[in-house]
Design a protein around this motif. Structure first.
Motif, PDB file in Angstrom:
ATOM      1  N   TYR A 237      -7.962 -11.506  -0.015  1.00 21.37           N
ATOM      2  CA  TYR A 237      -7.645 -12.466  -1.089  1.00 21.37           C
ATOM      3  C   TYR A 237      -7.533 -13.881  -0.520  1.00 21.37           C
ATOM      4  CZ  TYR A 237      -5.310 -14.870  -4.894  1.00 21.37           C
ATOM      5  OH  TYR A 237      -5.000 -15.772  -5.877  1.00 21.37           O
ATOM      6  N   GLU A 244      -9.005  -9.411  -7.952  1.00 23.39           N
ATOM      7  CA  GLU A 244      -8.670  -7.990  -7.746  1.00 23.39           C
ATOM      8  C   GLU A 244      -8.037  -7.740  -6.380  1.00 23.39           C
ATOM      9  OE1 GLU A 244     -12.008  -8.060 -10.754  1.00 23.39           O
ATOM     10  OE2 GLU A 244     -11.427  -9.155  -8.932  1.00 23.39           O
ATOM     11  N   TYR A 245      -8.248  -8.661  -5.416  1.00 22.92           N
ATOM     12  CA  TYR A 245      -7.675  -8.485  -4.078  1.00 22.92           C
ATOM     13  C   TYR A 245      -6.192  -8.851  -4.027  1.00 22.92           C
ATOM     14  CZ  TYR A 245     -12.592  -8.584  -2.473  1.00 22.92           C
ATOM     15  OH  TYR A 245     -13.926  -8.339  -2.272  1.00 22.92           O
ATOM     16  N   GLU A 258      -4.241   0.440  -8.506  1.00 19.46           N
ATOM     17  CA  GLU A 258      -4.331  -0.988  -8.192  1.00 19.46           C
ATOM     18  C   GLU A 258      -5.162  -1.215  -6.929  1.00 19.46           C
ATOM     19  OE1 GLU A 258      -1.264  -4.740  -7.888  1.00 19.46           O
ATOM     20  OE2 GLU A 258      -0.813  -2.969  -6.653  1.00 19.46           O
ATOM     21  N   THR A 261      -8.888  -0.471  -7.506  1.00 19.77           N
ATOM     22  CA  THR A 261      -9.570  -1.603  -8.139  1.00 19.77           C
ATOM     23  C   THR A 261      -9.935  -2.670  -7.107  1.00 19.77           C
ATOM     24  OG1 THR A 261      -8.411  -1.222 -10.234  1.00 19.77           O
ATOM     25  CG2 THR A 261      -9.345  -3.424  -9.890  1.00 19.77           C
ATOM     26  N   ALA A 262      -9.012  -2.934  -6.173  1.00 16.74           N
ATOM     27  CA  ALA A 262      -9.285  -3.930  -5.124  1.00 16.74           C
ATOM     28  C   ALA A 262     -10.416  -3.466  -4.217  1.00 16.74           C
ATOM     29  CB  ALA A 262      -8.015  -4.179  -4.308  1.00 16.74           C
ATOM     30  N   LYS A 264     -12.835  -1.356  -4.931  1.00 14.77           N
ATOM     31  CA  LYS A 264     -14.103  -1.392  -5.670  1.00 14.77           C
ATOM     32  C   LYS A 264     -14.680  -2.811  -5.692  1.00 14.77           C
ATOM     33  CE  LYS A 264     -13.543   2.583  -8.779  1.00 14.77           C
ATOM     34  NZ  LYS A 264     -13.408   3.006 -10.196  1.00 14.77           N
ATOM     35  N   ALA A 265     -13.821  -3.801  -5.881  1.00 10.15           N
ATOM     36  CA  ALA A 265     -14.284  -5.192  -5.869  1.00 10.15           C
ATOM     37  C   ALA A 265     -14.795  -5.575  -4.488  1.00 10.15           C
ATOM     38  CB  ALA A 265     -13.151  -6.129  -6.300  1.00 10.15           C
ATOM     39  N   SER A 274     -19.652   0.690  -5.897  1.00  8.95           N
ATOM     40  CA  SER A 274     -18.242   0.489  -6.249  1.00  8.95           C
ATOM     41  C   SER A 274     -17.634   1.784  -6.770  1.00  8.95           C
ATOM     42  CB  SER A 274     -18.110  -0.626  -7.293  1.00  8.95           C
ATOM     43  OG  SER A 274     -18.660  -1.820  -6.810  1.00  8.95           O
TER      44      SER A 274
END
Length: 545
Positions: A237, A244-245, A258, A261-262, A264-265, A274
């Motif tokens: 991030y 998402e990070y 959570e 999701t990070a 996958k991004a 992803s």
């Protein structure tokens, strides 16, 4: 874990030192560069250690202005030298090395020029030399592309740096001319901004958290490496600012939604599927050092400088490293799809051309190398392979003769070569699918549909023999024909077995390139791709970057 070397501070230190010198009012010239002295210096250039081409450029430049100085002049208020040295210092922000243009030496000469006429002459001539070199490097690339990458076949731009500088001075628009040199493609500008940010992180001694190797970690698993991966996402991030990070670091070992999701991004940013599964390719991307990413950004900025300045109003960009084909119209990306490229031993080269026509329900005339290495072993293992696959065998080079019954040939007796013509009929099993896109080139490479759709779900899609397999051939057909949608007759032809050729209303430029760092989408986020053909490594070694 290794810490970043002090040399990563050097670009910023040199740049700000140069600015201090430029705008320090105590730096003035007691001596100026005299025309006769410039002539004398260029007649005896040995102390300057110039290349033959560099000397020729300087002689041509100063001959046109009767050896009158540009930078070291009687007017101490002139900002031309300031602009030139700031331009040279900016080489670092373009991914180049300012010491290739003798920045430090020029700064030292600037200090001495006030008391030494020889220093003033040397400052004048070497500043011109550096400006000419950097202008050329920004306009067409620092490296000779074909020497740096044996698989690069796109002609580099022709650029006359002497004429450029003469024109900029004549029209009194030196700074504007400098600003216009580097590529204006949005991706180049994103790479440039990301390079500056990553160098700042490196200067702050940022080190990625290292994730040890392990079996694949799937969503919902509990694993001792999960807290490390959380910390790594916090770092991601800070580096890239992807929403998402933005998660909290903790000791929780549960791979929760959570974090999924990070991840996958992160996978999407690094050219991976992803799916949230942390396997070997995802771990490799997580552990890629910041120093490598900085080098990766630099070499891809260089590749973008190798491309023509104007790619066309409508064009296709095939990024073999990113497994992507993108269509552009008036500077905007209007189509994007996954592709399959050549295996590492049949790697797809970088070259350009223009799409001229499409073939619906094509035949596949099998190259001898593929017939020998790939298909013959299958026929030897299964005597019905050619028949079931719709292949016909013709004698010698005569595909217009009567086909030979494959059952009459002793395939096991073929030890070297393939003394037949092998052609696959149109149909649902044809290796080229229902549609191929043709453009003249010396590599016999084209774009085509494929019946093997499942391969588009793989991370590393190097399965072809060099040609490009398309995820969305119909969408590409519509773009190539400059239509919003295909007409009914076109789709009807595809449903049959008849071979039909359709010519494009206008040739469509296409560029096949190898770019491992590229900005996709409106967010201008830089995506990083695996170095599947080892061209980053080899080109960086050549560049000594």
């Amino acid at each position: 874990m290794r810490r970043f070397q002090n040399k990563l501070f050097l670009p910023h230190f040199q740049f700000f030192c140069c600015l201090f010198l430029l705008f320090n009012p105590s730096v003035t010239f007691a001596s100026i560069a005299d025309a006769k002295e410039i002539e004398r210096q260029l007649a005896n250039p040995a102390p300057l250690s110039l290349s033959k081409n560099g000397l020729a450029d300087l002689q041509r430049f100063y001959a046109a202005r009767h050896s009158q100085p540009v930078w070291v002049t009687p007017n101490p208020a002139s900002s031309l030298l300031d602009a030139a040295l700031t331009f040279i210092a900016s080489a670092e922000t373009e991914g180049l090395n300012s010491e290739d243009y003798q920045l430090q030496h020029l700064q030292q000469l600037q200090h001495r020029a006030g008391q030494s006429s020889s220093a003033a002459i040397e400052l004048e001539v070497l500043t011109t030399h550096a400006v000419l070199m950097l202008a050329r490097d920004l306009a067409r690339g620092h490296l000779t592309a074909t020497a740096a990458d044996k698989d690069w076949h796109i002609p580099q731009r022709t650029f006359d740096a002497v004429a450029f500088l003469q024109e900029a001075l004549k029209k009194d628009r030196l700074q504007q001319a400098f600003d216009e040199l580097s590529p204006k493609h949005p991706s180049y500008q994103s790479l440039k901004q990301t390079l500056a940010h990553y160098r700042q992180l490196a200067g702050n001694h940022t080190e990625w958290i290292h994730i040890p190797s392990s079996a694949s970690i799937r969503p919902g698993d509990n694993h001792p490496h999960i807290p490390l991966i959380r910390q790594r996402m916090v770092q991601a991030y800070a580096a890239d600012g992807v929403a998402e990070y933005r998660i909290a670091a903790s000791g929780n070992q549960h791979y929760d939604p959570e974090l999924v999701t990070a991840v996958k991004a992160f996978q999407a940013q690094h050219g991976l599927n992803s799916d949230g599964v942390i396997g070997k390719n995802t771990l490799r991307a997580l552990n890629r050092p910041l120093t490598w990413k900085i080098r990766q950004l630099r070499i891809n900025m260089e590749r973008l400088r190798w491309l023509p300045g104007n790619l066309g109003a409508r064009y296709l960009l095939v990024n073999t490293a990113g497994f992507k084909l993108s269509a552009f119209e008036n500077g905007e990306q209007v189509l994007d799809m996954r592709i399959i490229v050549g295996r590492d031993y049949r790697s797809t080269p970088s070259f350009n051309g223009a799409l001229s026509h499409m073939v619906i329900n094509p035949y596949w005339n099998v190259p001898v190398s593929i017939a020998t290495k790939d298909l013959l072993p299958k026929q030897q293992s299964d005597p019905t392979f050619f028949t079931n696959g719709g292949f016909k065998i013709y004698p010698g080079n005569n595909r217009n003769g009567e086909p030979i019954d494959p059952g009459t040939i002793d395939w096991h007796s073929l030890k070297r070569g393939f003394p037949y013509v092998l052609r696959q009929d149109p149909g649902k099993n044809n290796a080229l699918g229902r549609l191929k896109f043709m453009f003249a080139n010396s590599f016999d490479i084209y774009l085509h549909d494929t019946p093997s759709k499942s391969l588009f779900q793989r991370d590393i899609r190097t399965f072809s023999s060099g040609c490009i397999r398309l995820e969305k051939p119909l969408e590409l057909a519509a773009f190539a024909l400059n239509k919003e949608s295909l007409w009914e007759k076109f789709t009807e032809n595809m449903e049959g077995d008849k071979t039909v050729t359709t010519h494009l209303p206008k040739p469509l430029p296409i560029y096949l390139v190898y770019i491992t760092a590229w900005a996709n989408g409106p967010d201008k986020l830089v995506h990083f791709y695996p170095d599947i053909y080892d061209r980053d490594s080899s080109t960086l070694r050549y560049a000594r970057w």
